[in-house]
Design a protein around this motif. Structure first.
Motif, PDB file in Angstrom:
ATOM      1  N   SER A 150      -9.538  79.506 138.368  1.00  0.00           N
ATOM      2  CA  SER A 150      -8.251  79.521 139.177  1.00  0.00           C
ATOM      3  C   SER A 150      -7.566  78.234 138.726  1.00  0.00           C
ATOM      4  CB  SER A 150      -8.413  79.563 140.657  1.00  0.00           C
ATOM      5  OG  SER A 150      -9.056  78.550 141.116  1.00  0.00           O
ATOM      6  N   LEU A 151      -6.271  78.021 138.949  1.00  0.00           N
ATOM      7  CA  LEU A 151      -5.478  76.968 138.765  1.00  0.00           C
ATOM      8  C   LEU A 151      -4.827  76.440 140.131  1.00  0.00           C
ATOM      9  CD1 LEU A 151      -3.883  74.919 137.095  1.00  0.00           C
ATOM     10  CD2 LEU A 151      -1.989  76.722 136.387  1.00  0.00           C
ATOM     11  N   LEU A 152      -5.742  75.461 140.473  1.00  0.00           N
ATOM     12  CA  LEU A 152      -5.347  74.959 141.884  1.00  0.00           C
ATOM     13  C   LEU A 152      -4.600  73.571 141.708  1.00  0.00           C
ATOM     14  CD1 LEU A 152      -8.317  76.099 144.022  1.00  0.00           C
ATOM     15  CD2 LEU A 152      -6.358  77.105 143.862  1.00  0.00           C
ATOM     16  N   ASP A 153      -5.352  72.802 140.639  1.00  0.00           N
ATOM     17  CA  ASP A 153      -4.617  71.399 140.540  1.00  0.00           C
ATOM     18  C   ASP A 153      -3.502  71.361 139.541  1.00  0.00           C
ATOM     19  OD1 ASP A 153      -7.200  69.834 141.616  1.00  0.00           O
ATOM     20  OD2 ASP A 153      -7.841  71.597 140.230  1.00  0.00           O
ATOM     21  N   GLN A 154      -2.511  70.434 139.840  1.00  0.00           N
ATOM     22  CA  GLN A 154      -1.298  70.563 139.116  1.00  0.00           C
ATOM     23  C   GLN A 154      -0.879  69.136 138.925  1.00  0.00           C
ATOM     24  OE1 GLN A 154       0.839  71.668 136.724  1.00  0.00           O
ATOM     25  NE2 GLN A 154       0.418  73.852 137.589  1.00  0.00           N
ATOM     26  N   VAL A 155      -0.079  68.756 137.988  1.00  0.00           N
ATOM     27  CA  VAL A 155       0.999  67.654 137.983  1.00  0.00           C
ATOM     28  C   VAL A 155       2.267  68.136 137.792  1.00  0.00           C
ATOM     29  CG1 VAL A 155       1.321  65.607 136.171  1.00  0.00           C
ATOM     30  CG2 VAL A 155      -0.796  66.610 136.308  1.00  0.00           C
ATOM     31  N   LEU A 156       3.140  67.337 138.895  1.00  0.00           N
ATOM     32  CA  LEU A 156       4.631  67.713 138.830  1.00  0.00           C
ATOM     33  C   LEU A 156       5.346  66.516 138.533  1.00  0.00           C
ATOM     34  CD1 LEU A 156       3.067  69.678 141.481  1.00  0.00           C
ATOM     35  CD2 LEU A 156       5.093  70.577 140.939  1.00  0.00           C
ATOM     36  N   TYR A 157       6.580  66.400 138.274  1.00  0.00           N
ATOM     37  CA  TYR A 157       7.236  65.313 137.997  1.00  0.00           C
ATOM     38  C   TYR A 157       8.597  65.489 138.112  1.00  0.00           C
ATOM     39  CZ  TYR A 157       6.075  67.596 133.724  1.00  0.00           C
ATOM     40  OH  TYR A 157       5.710  68.450 132.833  1.00  0.00           O
ATOM     41  N   THR A 158       9.553  64.533 138.286  1.00  0.00           N
ATOM     42  CA  THR A 158      10.836  64.608 138.417  1.00  0.00           C
ATOM     43  C   THR A 158      11.754  64.333 136.962  1.00  0.00           C
ATOM     44  OG1 THR A 158      10.944  62.292 138.930  1.00  0.00           O
ATOM     45  CG2 THR A 158      10.844  63.915 140.792  1.00  0.00           C
ATOM     46  N   ASN A 159      11.032  64.018 136.098  1.00  0.00           N
ATOM     47  CA  ASN A 159      11.521  63.614 134.909  1.00  0.00           C
ATOM     48  C   ASN A 159      10.724  64.039 133.704  1.00  0.00           C
ATOM     49  OD1 ASN A 159      12.709  62.598 132.385  1.00  0.00           O
ATOM     50  ND2 ASN A 159      13.896  61.081 133.750  1.00  0.00           N
ATOM     51  N   ASP A 160      10.962  64.835 132.667  1.00  0.00           N
ATOM     52  CA  ASP A 160      10.168  65.380 131.697  1.00  0.00           C
ATOM     53  C   ASP A 160       9.717  64.101 130.914  1.00  0.00           C
ATOM     54  OD1 ASP A 160      10.477  67.838 132.671  1.00  0.00           O
ATOM     55  OD2 ASP A 160      11.930  68.487 131.385  1.00  0.00           O
ATOM     56  N   ALA A 161      10.476  63.268 130.776  1.00  0.00           N
ATOM     57  CA  ALA A 161      10.206  62.050 130.008  1.00  0.00           C
ATOM     58  C   ALA A 161       8.916  61.086 130.698  1.00  0.00           C
ATOM     59  CB  ALA A 161      11.328  61.007 129.781  1.00  0.00           C
ATOM     60  N   LEU A 162       8.766  61.580 131.906  1.00  0.00           N
ATOM     61  CA  LEU A 162       7.499  60.600 132.351  1.00  0.00           C
ATOM     62  C   LEU A 162       6.147  60.765 131.890  1.00  0.00           C
ATOM     63  CD1 LEU A 162       8.753  60.835 136.205  1.00  0.00           C
ATOM     64  CD2 LEU A 162       8.903  58.608 134.673  1.00  0.00           C
ATOM     65  N   ILE A 163       5.797  62.039 131.414  1.00  0.00           N
ATOM     66  CA  ILE A 163       4.465  62.839 130.978  1.00  0.00           C
ATOM     67  C   ILE A 163       4.517  62.691 129.598  1.00  0.00           C
ATOM     68  CG2 ILE A 163       2.842  64.347 131.446  1.00  0.00           C
ATOM     69  CD1 ILE A 163       3.636  62.838 133.952  1.00  0.00           C
ATOM     70  N   ASN A 164       3.688  62.262 128.890  1.00  0.00           N
ATOM     71  CA  ASN A 164       3.486  62.221 127.666  1.00  0.00           C
ATOM     72  C   ASN A 164       2.350  63.450 127.316  1.00  0.00           C
ATOM     73  OD1 ASN A 164       5.237  60.366 126.657  1.00  0.00           O
ATOM     74  ND2 ASN A 164       3.655  58.584 126.429  1.00  0.00           N
ATOM     75  N   SER A 165       1.360  63.353 128.078  1.00  0.00           N
ATOM     76  CA  SER A 165       0.326  64.419 127.990  1.00  0.00           C
ATOM     77  C   SER A 165      -0.736  64.526 129.187  1.00  0.00           C
ATOM     78  CB  SER A 165      -0.668  64.191 126.824  1.00  0.00           C
ATOM     79  OG  SER A 165      -1.355  63.134 126.741  1.00  0.00           O
ATOM     80  N   CYS A 166      -1.208  65.713 129.331  1.00  0.00           N
ATOM     81  CA  CYS A 166      -2.165  65.796 130.384  1.00  0.00           C
ATOM     82  C   CYS A 166      -3.239  66.452 129.785  1.00  0.00           C
ATOM     83  CB  CYS A 166      -1.723  66.702 131.483  1.00  0.00           C
ATOM     84  SG  CYS A 166      -0.300  65.953 132.697  1.00  0.00           S
ATOM     85  N   THR A 167      -4.560  66.059 129.944  1.00  0.00           N
ATOM     86  CA  THR A 167      -5.785  66.520 129.508  1.00  0.00           C
ATOM     87  C   THR A 167      -6.909  66.785 130.462  1.00  0.00           C
ATOM     88  OG1 THR A 167      -5.368  65.222 127.358  1.00  0.00           O
ATOM     89  CG2 THR A 167      -7.716  66.206 127.564  1.00  0.00           C
ATOM     90  N   SER A 168      -7.558  67.994 130.270  1.00  0.00           N
ATOM     91  CA  SER A 168      -8.646  68.477 131.217  1.00  0.00           C
ATOM     92  C   SER A 168      -9.890  68.042 130.675  1.00  0.00           C
ATOM     93  CB  SER A 168      -8.640  69.972 131.265  1.00  0.00           C
ATOM     94  OG  SER A 168      -7.460  70.580 131.789  1.00  0.00           O
ATOM     95  N   LEU A 169     -10.563  67.249 131.616  1.00  0.00           N
ATOM     96  CA  LEU A 169     -11.991  66.622 131.279  1.00  0.00           C
ATOM     97  C   LEU A 169     -12.938  67.111 132.094  1.00  0.00           C
ATOM     98  CD1 LEU A 169     -10.662  62.839 130.987  1.00  0.00           C
ATOM     99  CD2 LEU A 169     -10.741  64.487 129.443  1.00  0.00           C
ATOM    100  N   SER A 170     -14.240  66.741 131.985  1.00  0.00           N
ATOM    101  CA  SER A 170     -15.429  67.329 132.554  1.00  0.00           C
ATOM    102  C   SER A 170     -15.212  66.886 134.138  1.00  0.00           C
ATOM    103  CB  SER A 170     -16.522  66.881 132.098  1.00  0.00           C
ATOM    104  OG  SER A 170     -16.892  67.165 130.762  1.00  0.00           O
ATOM    105  N   PRO A 171     -15.883  67.840 134.977  1.00  0.00           N
ATOM    106  CA  PRO A 171     -15.785  67.265 136.561  1.00  0.00           C
ATOM    107  C   PRO A 171     -16.502  65.995 136.648  1.00  0.00           C
ATOM    108  CG  PRO A 171     -16.221  69.889 136.245  1.00  0.00           C
ATOM    109  CD  PRO A 171     -16.293  69.287 134.799  1.00  0.00           C
ATOM    110  N   LEU A 172     -16.325  65.532 137.809  1.00  0.00           N
ATOM    111  CA  LEU A 172     -16.572  64.292 138.367  1.00  0.00           C
ATOM    112  C   LEU A 172     -17.935  64.783 139.347  1.00  0.00           C
ATOM    113  CD1 LEU A 172     -13.881  61.916 138.974  1.00  0.00           C
ATOM    114  CD2 LEU A 172     -15.462  61.679 136.938  1.00  0.00           C
TER     115      LEU A 172
END
Length: 380
Positions: A150-172
Motif C-alpha cells: 500500500s501507499l501510506l507515506d507521502q511527501v506534500l509541498y506548497t511549491n513544486d520548486a521545493l523538492i528535487n527528488s524523493c527516494t525510497s530506501l530500506s526500512p529502519l
C-alpha cells in the motif's frame, strides 16, 4: 542533534520526532501541540522561512483528533502564509488514489474511514498542495500469508520548486514502512548569504546617447596598424569605455529554486543558449553580440509562451482525472508574499500589527464615506 518530539502520550505507540543539526536554527511551529502525534519546525533558508512538518495520522484517532490535525495542516499550508511548507510522514490514507486526488470507491456514504480520508484529500486539494508519490509502494507486510502492499507515506509541498527528488530506501529496524529520502531544492540561509553584484542595464540608455558619447569622447583612430592583436585590444578598450556610461543596477545572486511546470528539454536548451549569448554580450558589447542575444531572447520568449499555453490546456483537460497539477498551478498563481506596511496613526505613532493597520484603513475609508439621507432619497 537537537531533538524535538510531539507532546503526546506515547504509551500507545506512534508520535513524531524531528532531529535537527545543532548548526541549524530551528524552532517549533506554534500550534504543533494541537496536532495529535505530529510536529512541525521552522527553518531559515535562502528563500525565507521553510516549515517542515512530520505527520503521523494514526488509525486510532477519533473524529475530533482528525479535525484538529486537519485544522493544523490548514494553518501551516495557508496561501497567505509568508513561508513555504513541506509535509512528510504516514498519512494513513489507504483508499486515496494519489493519481486522481480523490477517494476510491465512488460514493463515500456513511463510512467513517472514507469520510475522514475524503476530508484530508479535500483539504490538500483546496490548499493547492502537490504530492510526490502516486503509484509507489511505501508499506509491505504479510497478512494471512499474503503480501499486502500500500501507499501510506507521502511527501506534500506548497511549491513544486521545493523538492528535487524523493527516494525510497530500506526500512529502519523492524518497520514495514520504507524510509524516504527527500532532497530539498533550498539551502540554509546561514550557509548561503546573498551576494550583491552590479549588472549593466542597457535598456536604461538610448542608442543616441551611446552614439553621441562615442563621437565626442572616443578617438576611433588606431595607434597601431601592423599588429592585429594590438588593434583588437585597442578596439576592445574603446568598447569598454563606451560601456562605462551604461547605468549599473545592483542585483542579488542567490540559489532561489526556479522550476517551471511547463519546462521542456527544448525550452531549457533555448534558455541556456539565450543566457550564454547575453553573457557573451556582457563580456564584449558589440552590435553583433547584441543582435545575436536579442534574437535568441525573442525566440525563447515566443517558445515559452507556447509551452505555457500547452501546459495550461493540459492541466485543464485532465482536471476531472488529475486535479493535483491544476490546484498546484492555481496556488502558485494566486500566492502573494507581501503584507500591509506600517501606517501612521492619528497620534503620530506607527501601527505594529496587521490588525492595527486594518483599523487605520477602515477609519480612513469611513471618514470619506457619505451617508445619503433616506428621506431625501425617497423624494428624489
Amino acid at each position: 542533534f537537537k531533538i524535538d518530539s510531539s507532546k503526546n502520550d506515547l504509551s500507545h505507540g506512534g508520535g513524531s520526532i524531528i532531529y535537527t543539526k545543532n548548526n541549524i536554527s530551528a524552532s517549533i511551529v506554534t500550534g504543533s501541540s494541537n496536532a495529535p502525534d505530529s510536529l512541525a519546525v521552522m527553518i531559515d533558508t535562502t528563500i525565507g522561512n521553510l516549515c517542515i512538518a512530520c505527520i503521523y495520522r494514526s488509525t486510532s484517532l477519533n473524529s475530533v483528533q482528525n479535525i484538529k490535525l486537519i485544522s493544523f495542516l490548514k494553518n501551516i499550508c495557508n496561501v497567505d502564509n509568508e513561508f513555504e511548507t513541506v509535509l512528510i510522514g504516514d498519512f494513513n490514507l489507504p483508499d486515496v488514489s494519489w493519481e486522481t486526488g480523490c477517494v476510491n470507491g465512488g460514493l463515500v456514504g456513511n463510512n467513517k474511514s472514507f469520510l475522514n480520508q475524503e476530508r484530508f484529500i479535500n483539504m490538500f486539494n483546496e490548499a493547492g498542495l502537490s504530492w510526490y508519490f502516486t503509484t509507489e509502494t511505501t508499506r509491505r507486510r504479510i497478512v494471512n500469508e499474503t503480501l499486502q502492499e500500500s501507499l501510506l507515506d507521502q511527501v506534500l509541498y506548497t511549491n513544486d520548486a521545493l523538492i528535487n527528488s524523493c527516494t525510497s530506501l530500506s526500512p529502519l529496524g523492524k518497520s514495514d514502512h520504507v524510509s524516504v529520502l527527500v532532497e530539498l531544492g533550498v539551502s540554509l540561509g546561514t550557509d548561503n548569504i546573498k551576494e550583491k553584484i552590479s549588472k549593466l542595464s542597457w535598456g536604461k540608455i538610448t542608442s543616441d546617447d551611446i552614439l553621441t558619447y562615442s563621437i565626442k569622447n572616443i578617438n576611433w583612430d588606431f595607434n597601431c596598424t601592423n599588429d592585429i592583436q594590438e588593434m583588437w585590444d585597442e578596439f576592445h578598450g574603446k568598447l569598454e569605455a563606451v560601456a562605462s556610461i551604461v547605468p549599473a543596477t545592483p542585483v542579488y545572486r542567490d540559489n532561489r529554486p526556479v522550476k517551471l511546470p511547463w519546462d521542456t528539454s527544448a525550452l531549457k536548451r533555448m534558455r541556456k543558449s539565450k543566457d550564454k549569448a547575453w553573457t557573451a554580450f556582457d563580456i564584449e558589447p558589440t552590435s553583433i553580440n547584441l543582435s545575436d542575444a536579442s534574437s535568441k531572447q525573442l525566440i525563447f520568449e515566443k517558445e515559452e509562451v507556447k509551452a505555457k499555453i500547452r501546459y495550461e490546456k493540459k492541466i485543464t483537460a485532465n482536471l476531472k482525472t488529475n486535479c493535483k497539477s491544476f490546484y498546484s498551478y492555481l496556488r502558485n498563481k494566486r500566492k502573494v508574499k507581501t503584507s500591509i506596511p506600517t501606517l501612521d496613526k492619528e497620534d503620530g505613532s506607527h501601527t505594529n500589527s496587521a490588525a492595527e493597520s486594518a483599523e487605520v484603513l477602515a477609519s480612513a475609508f469611513s471618514s470619506v464615506f457619505v451617508r445619503e439621507h433616506l428621506v431625501l432619497c425617497q423624494r428624489v
